[in-house]
Scaffold this motif. Structure first.
Motif, short mmCIF file in Angstrom:
data_model
loop_
_atom_site.label_atom_id
_atom_site.label_comp_id
_atom_site.label_asym_id
_atom_site.label_seq_id
_atom_site.Cartn_x
_atom_site.Cartn_y
_atom_site.Cartn_z
N SER A 179 0.83 -1.21 0.00
CA SER A 179 0.00 0.00 0.00
C SER A 179 0.87 1.26 0.00
O SER A 179 0.35 2.37 0.10
CB SER A 179 -0.91 0.01 1.23
OG SER A 179 -0.17 0.38 2.38
N LEU A 180 2.19 1.08 -0.11
CA LEU A 180 3.09 2.23 0.00
C LEU A 180 3.85 2.48 -1.31
O LEU A 180 4.02 1.57 -2.13
CB LEU A 180 4.12 1.98 1.12
CG LEU A 180 3.54 1.93 2.54
CD1 LEU A 180 4.60 1.40 3.52
CD2 LEU A 180 3.07 3.31 2.98
N SER A 181 4.32 3.73 -1.46
CA SER A 181 5.12 4.07 -2.65
C SER A 181 6.52 4.48 -2.22
O SER A 181 6.71 5.08 -1.15
CB SER A 181 4.44 5.19 -3.43
OG SER A 181 4.19 6.29 -2.57
N PHE A 182 7.49 4.15 -3.07
CA PHE A 182 8.91 4.36 -2.75
C PHE A 182 9.62 4.98 -3.94
O PHE A 182 9.34 4.62 -5.09
CB PHE A 182 9.60 3.02 -2.45
CG PHE A 182 9.09 2.35 -1.22
CD1 PHE A 182 9.76 2.49 -0.01
CD2 PHE A 182 7.94 1.57 -1.26
CE1 PHE A 182 9.28 1.88 1.14
CE2 PHE A 182 7.46 0.95 -0.12
CZ PHE A 182 8.13 1.10 1.09
N SER A 183 10.57 5.88 -3.67
CA SER A 183 11.47 6.36 -4.71
C SER A 183 12.87 5.86 -4.35
O SER A 183 13.43 6.25 -3.33
CB SER A 183 11.46 7.88 -4.79
OG SER A 183 12.35 8.30 -5.81
N LEU A 184 13.40 4.98 -5.17
CA LEU A 184 14.69 4.34 -4.90
C LEU A 184 15.77 5.03 -5.74
O LEU A 184 15.70 5.04 -6.98
CB LEU A 184 14.57 2.85 -5.27
CG LEU A 184 15.78 1.95 -5.16
CD1 LEU A 184 16.39 1.99 -3.77
CD2 LEU A 184 15.40 0.51 -5.53
N LEU A 185 16.75 5.62 -5.05
CA LEU A 185 17.83 6.34 -5.73
C LEU A 185 19.07 5.45 -5.77
O LEU A 185 19.64 5.14 -4.73
CB LEU A 185 18.20 7.63 -4.98
CG LEU A 185 17.08 8.50 -4.39
CD1 LEU A 185 17.68 9.75 -3.74
CD2 LEU A 185 16.10 8.90 -5.46
N GLY A 186 19.47 5.01 -6.97
CA GLY A 186 20.66 4.18 -7.10
C GLY A 186 20.32 2.70 -7.15
O GLY A 186 19.79 2.13 -6.19
N LEU A 187 20.61 2.11 -8.29
CA LEU A 187 20.30 0.67 -8.47
C LEU A 187 21.60 -0.12 -8.61
O LEU A 187 21.76 -0.95 -9.50
CB LEU A 187 19.42 0.48 -9.72
CG LEU A 187 18.13 1.31 -9.76
CD1 LEU A 187 17.35 1.03 -11.05
CD2 LEU A 187 17.26 1.00 -8.55
N GLY A 188 22.54 0.15 -7.71
CA GLY A 188 23.81 -0.57 -7.71
C GLY A 188 23.68 -1.85 -6.89
O GLY A 188 22.61 -2.46 -6.81
N HIS A 189 24.79 -2.25 -6.24
CA HIS A 189 24.80 -3.52 -5.50
C HIS A 189 23.68 -3.58 -4.46
O HIS A 189 22.95 -4.56 -4.38
CB HIS A 189 26.15 -3.70 -4.79
CG HIS A 189 27.26 -3.96 -5.74
ND1 HIS A 189 28.04 -2.96 -6.28
CD2 HIS A 189 27.73 -5.12 -6.25
CE1 HIS A 189 28.94 -3.49 -7.09
NE2 HIS A 189 28.77 -4.80 -7.09
N VAL A 190 23.56 -2.55 -3.64
CA VAL A 190 22.56 -2.56 -2.57
C VAL A 190 21.17 -2.22 -3.11
O VAL A 190 20.19 -2.93 -2.85
CB VAL A 190 22.96 -1.56 -1.45
CG1 VAL A 190 21.89 -1.51 -0.36
CG2 VAL A 190 24.31 -1.94 -0.84
N GLY A 191 21.09 -1.14 -3.90
CA GLY A 191 19.79 -0.67 -4.39
C GLY A 191 19.06 -1.73 -5.21
O GLY A 191 17.83 -1.87 -5.10
N ALA A 192 19.79 -2.50 -6.01
CA ALA A 192 19.12 -3.53 -6.84
C ALA A 192 18.45 -4.58 -5.95
O ALA A 192 17.34 -5.05 -6.25
CB ALA A 192 20.14 -4.18 -7.77
N LEU A 193 19.10 -4.94 -4.85
CA LEU A 193 18.52 -5.95 -3.95
C LEU A 193 17.31 -5.39 -3.20
O LEU A 193 16.30 -6.08 -3.02
CB LEU A 193 19.58 -6.44 -2.95
CG LEU A 193 20.75 -7.20 -3.56
CD1 LEU A 193 21.86 -7.41 -2.52
CD2 LEU A 193 20.28 -8.55 -4.10
N VAL A 194 17.41 -4.14 -2.77
CA VAL A 194 16.29 -3.52 -2.05
C VAL A 194 15.10 -3.38 -3.01
O VAL A 194 13.95 -3.68 -2.67
CB VAL A 194 16.71 -2.15 -1.47
CG1 VAL A 194 15.52 -1.44 -0.86
CG2 VAL A 194 17.80 -2.33 -0.43
N GLY A 195 15.39 -2.95 -4.24
CA GLY A 195 14.32 -2.79 -5.24
C GLY A 195 13.63 -4.10 -5.55
O GLY A 195 12.40 -4.17 -5.68
N GLU A 196 14.43 -5.15 -5.65
CA GLU A 196 13.87 -6.49 -5.92
C GLU A 196 12.86 -6.86 -4.83
O GLU A 196 11.77 -7.36 -5.10
CB GLU A 196 15.04 -7.49 -5.91
CG GLU A 196 14.75 -8.84 -6.51
CD GLU A 196 14.80 -8.82 -8.03
OE1 GLU A 196 15.76 -8.27 -8.61
OE2 GLU A 196 13.86 -9.35 -8.62
#
Ligand code: NAD
Length: 353
Positions: A179-196
């Protein structure tokens, strides 16, 4: 970056600067504190305008490591190695002379006789810890194939995800990810895993990276791609910074439209006073020193205390509980979470305010 951002102690415990015997490069180790135990902090390798700029970086980064280790409940202090390469010599030391450079680093790390443990940082990788490990036993995060705990981005991402859960619980009324929205800055090593993780949970995602090849990830996740300069001010519940630091400033804070900011990027504030601006706007900023500790928690528990990967994972997830305590205590006193985190560090280090 304000020179005193992230400083608790005004003075480091020890600083050694040594010209590498093999390479002639200037190497700095700053030990900010060993009050709670041996200092932890990675090895940064990059060129600086002068080696004194590298020294300033080492002082600032080692102080932030003291906070990070203390807030994570580790019996360790903070340190940092900075190898300040001569301008124009970076190619030489990413190439044929890398081994000599790492042997020079090992000499200095070993000179602290166990008082300082190093690991990867900007400009160094788990593979480099094998080389450093030939000259000292105080190099963490060698690849798993070489007996270390390997790349720390997985546990760092786990700590960020646990921190997002704490923010949901304490700031967003326990609303579920979908039910929440996120803006993810940076899709590197850490960001890609968090985004997944966020995408799999059905959260609404806006993402960005200066590297447009990362756009393929956005498509896979069904996420909206934003330009880097728009993503910070996106109209979302939570901004998750996993790129560079220094972007929360008196200029950017008034334009924010989120309720909370929680991510791995180091040194997100330009100065401590920006935490007050965020608080005044009703935006919860989760201190990066708490959120981004997963890597060191995992490496130390596995390599120093002999924990299994599963035991280390539980300790990393505990970052969510620790952040929750900071957020709850800060809310009850109506102060920015940074103030509460600092208060805890001073208490743990027994430093008078
Ligand atoms: P990384 O280099 O793999 O990824 C960073 C990503 O950010 C890259 O894809 C890069 O293209 C992108 N980027 C750079 N500048 C940008 C900008 N202005 N706008 C948007 N995107 C930009 O790094 P990482 O290992 O994923 O770490 C991410 C952050 O977390 C860094 O600030 C790092 O210091 C911090 N951190 C990482 C760890 C770890 O274990 N990897 C631990 C603690 C803290």
């Amino acid at each position: 970056m304000a020179p005193n951002a992230h400083h608790v102690s005004a003075h480091p415990e020890a600083v050694r600067v040594q010209r590498g015997a093999r390479t002639g490069q200037m190497i700095v180790v700053s030990i900010d504190s060993t009050r709670l135990g041996p200092a932890l902090g990675g090895c940064r390798i990059r060129s600086y305008p002068t080696w004194q700029d590298g020294l300033a970086d080492a002082l600032r980064l080692s102080a932030a490591m003291t906070e990070k280790a203390a807030l994570a409940g580790l019996a360790h202090g903070g340190g940092k190695t900075v190898v300040a390469l001569d301008a124009g010599s970076a190619a030489e030391f990413t190439g044929p002379r890398r081994g000599e450079l790492l042997a020079d680093v090992a000499d200095l790390v070993e000179s602290f006789d166990g008082g300082y443990l190093t690991g990867p940082d900007v400009g160094s990788a788990p593979q480099d810890m094998i080389e450093i490990g030939r000259g000292t036993s105080r190099a963490l995060c060698r690849p798993e194939s070489a007996g270390g705990s390997g790349d720390s981005s997985g546990p760092t991402a786990t700590g960020v995800i646990a921190s997002i859960d704490a923010v949901r619980e304490h700031v967003l009324g326990g609303r579920p990810l979908e039910s929440l929205s996120f803006s993810l800055l940076g899709l590197g090593h850490v960001g890609a895993l968090v985004g997944e993780h966020l995408a799999a949970a059905g959260a609404r995602l806006v993402v960005t990276d200066v590297d447009t090849s990362r756009r393929a990830l956005a498509e896979r996740w069904g996420a909206t791609w934003n330009e880097p300069d728009e993503a910070l001010t996106a109209d979302v519940d939570v901004v998750v910074p996993c790129a560079v630091g220094g972007f929360l400033t008196p200029e950017t804070v008034p334009a924010l439209r989120c309720r909370a900011i929680v991510g791995a990027a180091n040194n997100q504030l330009d100065a401590d006073s920006t935490a007050d601006l965020l608080h005044a706007r009703g935006i919860c900023w989760a201190p990066d020193t708490v959120v981004s500790a997963g890597g060191i928690v995992s490496a130390v528990s596995r390599e120093v205390h002999g924990a299994s990967p599963d035991e280390a994972d539980l300790l990393v997830r505990d970052i969510g509980r620790r952040l929750g305590e900071v957020l709850a205590a800060a809310a009850s006193r109506d102060v920015p979470p940074l103030h509460e985190a600092r208060r805890r560090v001073r208490e743990l280090l027994d430093v008078s305010a």
